[in-house]
Write a protein that holds these residues in place. Structure first.
Motif, PDB file in Angstrom:
ATOM      1  N   GLY B 111       0.833  -1.202   0.000  1.00 28.01           N
ATOM      2  CA  GLY B 111       0.000   0.000   0.000  1.00 28.01           C
ATOM      3  C   GLY B 111       0.865   1.248   0.000  1.00 28.01           C
ATOM      4  O   GLY B 111       2.062   1.184  -0.274  1.00 28.01           O
ATOM      5  N   ALA B 112       0.253   2.374   0.299  1.00 29.07           N
ATOM      6  CA  ALA B 112       0.968   3.652   0.293  1.00 29.07           C
ATOM      7  C   ALA B 112       1.337   4.045   1.721  1.00 29.07           C
ATOM      8  O   ALA B 112       0.524   3.942   2.634  1.00 29.07           O
ATOM      9  CB  ALA B 112       0.096   4.737  -0.336  1.00 29.07           C
ATOM     10  N   VAL B 201       4.260  12.558 -12.301  1.00 33.03           N
ATOM     11  CA  VAL B 201       4.429  11.185 -11.794  1.00 33.03           C
ATOM     12  C   VAL B 201       3.177  10.358 -12.029  1.00 33.03           C
ATOM     13  O   VAL B 201       2.066  10.827 -11.815  1.00 33.03           O
ATOM     14  CB  VAL B 201       4.748  11.219 -10.279  1.00 33.03           C
ATOM     15  N   THR B 202       3.376   9.129 -12.488  1.00 33.03           N
ATOM     16  CA  THR B 202       2.253   8.214 -12.678  1.00 33.03           C
ATOM     17  C   THR B 202       2.061   7.417 -11.394  1.00 33.03           C
ATOM     18  O   THR B 202       2.956   6.703 -10.957  1.00 33.03           O
ATOM     19  CB  THR B 202       2.539   7.236 -13.831  1.00 33.03           C
ATOM     20  N   PRO B 203       0.907   7.557 -10.792  1.00 33.79           N
ATOM     21  CA  PRO B 203       0.691   6.889  -9.508  1.00 33.79           C
ATOM     22  C   PRO B 203       0.568   5.371  -9.643  1.00 33.79           C
ATOM     23  O   PRO B 203       0.248   4.863 -10.706  1.00 33.79           O
ATOM     24  CB  PRO B 203      -0.638   7.479  -9.038  1.00 33.79           C
ATOM     25  N   GLN B 204       0.861   4.676  -8.561  1.00 39.12           N
ATOM     26  CA  GLN B 204       0.613   3.238  -8.495  1.00 39.12           C
ATOM     27  C   GLN B 204       0.131   2.890  -7.088  1.00 39.12           C
ATOM     28  O   GLN B 204      -0.030   3.780  -6.257  1.00 39.12           O
ATOM     29  CB  GLN B 204       1.869   2.477  -8.846  1.00 39.12           C
ATOM     30  N   ALA B 205      -0.126   1.622  -6.864  1.00 42.10           N
ATOM     31  CA  ALA B 205      -0.788   1.253  -5.611  1.00 42.10           C
ATOM     32  C   ALA B 205       0.160   1.123  -4.420  1.00 42.10           C
ATOM     33  O   ALA B 205      -0.236   1.359  -3.285  1.00 42.10           O
ATOM     34  CB  ALA B 205      -1.568  -0.041  -5.800  1.00 42.10           C
ATOM     35  N   ASP B 206       1.412   0.737  -4.665  1.00 39.05           N
ATOM     36  CA  ASP B 206       2.369   0.587  -3.566  1.00 39.05           C
ATOM     37  C   ASP B 206       3.484   1.618  -3.726  1.00 39.05           C
ATOM     38  O   ASP B 206       4.151   1.661  -4.757  1.00 39.05           O
ATOM     39  CB  ASP B 206       3.027  -0.809  -3.596  1.00 39.05           C
ATOM     40  N   LYS B 253      -2.200  13.654  -5.209  1.00 40.28           N
ATOM     41  CA  LYS B 253      -1.788  13.396  -6.587  1.00 40.28           C
ATOM     42  C   LYS B 253      -1.408  11.925  -6.757  1.00 40.28           C
ATOM     43  O   LYS B 253      -1.747  11.289  -7.750  1.00 40.28           O
ATOM     44  CB  LYS B 253      -0.591  14.305  -6.941  1.00 40.28           C
ATOM     45  N   LEU B 254      -0.747  11.372  -5.762  1.00 32.47           N
ATOM     46  CA  LEU B 254      -0.223  10.003  -5.863  1.00 32.47           C
ATOM     47  C   LEU B 254      -1.256   8.930  -5.504  1.00 32.47           C
ATOM     48  O   LEU B 254      -0.991   7.741  -5.686  1.00 32.47           O
ATOM     49  CB  LEU B 254       1.002   9.844  -4.949  1.00 32.47           C
ATOM     50  N   ASN B 255      -2.407   9.330  -4.998  1.00 28.79           N
ATOM     51  CA  ASN B 255      -3.350   8.325  -4.476  1.00 28.79           C
ATOM     52  C   ASN B 255      -4.351   7.805  -5.494  1.00 28.79           C
ATOM     53  O   ASN B 255      -5.311   7.125  -5.115  1.00 28.79           O
ATOM     54  CB  ASN B 255      -4.092   8.903  -3.259  1.00 28.79           C
ATOM     55  N   GLN B 256      -4.123   8.101  -6.774  1.00 23.65           N
ATOM     56  CA  GLN B 256      -5.171   7.783  -7.754  1.00 23.65           C
ATOM     57  C   GLN B 256      -5.430   6.288  -7.945  1.00 23.65           C
ATOM     58  O   GLN B 256      -6.512   5.885  -8.345  1.00 23.65           O
ATOM     59  CB  GLN B 256      -4.852   8.464  -9.091  1.00 23.65           C
ATOM     60  N   LYS B 257      -4.438   5.448  -7.647  1.00 28.36           N
ATOM     61  CA  LYS B 257      -4.657   4.006  -7.795  1.00 28.36           C
ATOM     62  C   LYS B 257      -5.088   3.351  -6.474  1.00 28.36           C
ATOM     63  O   LYS B 257      -5.239   2.149  -6.391  1.00 28.36           O
ATOM     64  CB  LYS B 257      -3.361   3.322  -8.266  1.00 28.36           C
TER      65      LYS B 257
END
Lengths: 259, 259
Positions: B111-112, B201-206, B253-257
């Protein structure tokens, strides 16, 4: 000539203390700012600095940068403590005039404007002004019921941004009407998903953005007058975001067309 | 049976006051939380609430929701004032156990994660935890040198989010290594444009995201160990953003996934 003041009971010291309160602001149309960062920003921005007050140590430290044409006082560390809003005062202050002309006409305002609807917490207000500056906004409108912008905590949290962008007091309904009459959109902010997801909005160069009271959000009445209301989708179990954080997220999404 | 305490000199009152300080936390492995919002969140999340302390008024107000199997004390408004961190105390508190097992292994974490590098201000820390919760983050790692998460101001600013997501103490260098060893990116945050614009930056899940000290930013050493360092372009004349605002902008911004 620098006048030395050594007694905490001196009448000037009492007046300066008064300038950290709303009553003092109303009576004298002046307020006190604290710390070299803000004092030097005020001087650099040619703001109406009427007096400089500093300990001997601070006067020595900033001798070259302090202007000679501004009345200056040397105070003791004890007096600095009396005037300060912080636990460990830096020991430098300035008395600033509150200018009667600090009103901006919403019928001609352009650029991006942050509108504050009954925001209470001084730290939040100061942080929002600082963020509006960083986001390239033109200014911030203090709506009725929003806390004063001259109290020490607000002044400190603004970190000098009050001298970089326009701050004005105004009736937010008048602002909404005046902007919309010129086809400038005004975005409200909502606490629930009845509104539009903020990430879908296409930014432009002129707009208004309203943030509302910490507990209650924006006034219902104002919310019916905006062009669109935005919300930030909450993913976890938190009930809401801190208003200054929400303002930051919205401003940095909407600021893409700003210089 | 609810025990009534009326003297501010009572030994229990002194212990509870002690539980608002770092020394008290170390000595008793307990801390004090204040306000119905947080107390009820702690109960709902089945957190280790060991005592409930409230004025008669608060006990009446929450009679139905207060569990019978937790030791409960009735106090006077004067005692509430002694225990409170606020000017107008609500009058309800809980003593919470600090669990020794609150450590999370970075070698298995998914996760994040928000990583705090020497963040000092209690309000900032609390707000960042609240925002991490709202952004769908899995948890927050308190790096060495970051202020305690059990002091009253931090506890209040977290607004119950400490019971929704995982909070852990850890060595941030170990976290960076452990995440990167599993191809999980760690984003640092920089104060200048030597780094990558966060909006690209392209977000991801972890992933991990590090925010640094209010004045100095992240440690130089840590910055060389991250996968990428991000910055938020400043458009106005502000020198920087408040760290909790910057964290909010980056997290949303980073939480999109994230779910």
């Amino acid at each position: 000539m620098i006048e030395e003041i050594t007694s905490t009971q001196n009448a000037k010291v009492k007046k300066w203390q008064h300038l950290t309160t709303k009553k003092g602001h109303q009576k004298f149309h002046q307020y006190l700012v604290e710390g070299w960062h803000i004092v030097s920003d005020a001087l650099a921005a040619e703001q109406p600095v009427v007096q400089i007050i500093a300990t001997g140590e601070q006067l020595d430290a900033h001798q070259r940068e302090l202007p000679e044409n501004i009345e200056t006082f040397e105070i003791t560390p004890e007096i600095a403590k009396k005037l300060s809003d912080t636990v460990t005062p830096q020991g430098i202050f300035a008395v600033m005039d509150i200018l009667a002309s600090e009103t901006i006409d919403p019928e001609t305002a352009t650029g991006a404007w942050l509108l504050l609807d009954r925001i209470q917490d001084p730290g939040n207000i100061g942080t929002m002004v600082r963020t509006a500056d960083a986001a390239g906004f033109r200014g911030v409108v203090f709506g009725n019921g929003t806390s004063s912008r001259y109290t020490p905590k607000v002044v400190r949290a603004m970190q000098g941004s009050q001298f970089h962008i326009d701050l004005t007091h105004g009736n937010l309904e008048d602002w909404v009407k005046a902007l919309e009459a010129r086809q400038i959109p005004v975005y409200g902010s909502a606490l629930n998903d009845q509104a539009e997801d903020y990430s879908t909005v296409t930014p432009q160069a002129d707009f208004g953005l309203i943030l509302g009271n910490e507990g209650q959000g924006m006034s219902e009445r104002l919310m019916t007058q905006t062009t669109t209301n935005l919300y930030i989708p909450i993913k976890g179990q938190a009930e809401s975001l801190n208003v200054a954080v929400a303002a930051g997220i919205l401003m940095f999404k909407l600021n893409q067309k700003l210089a």
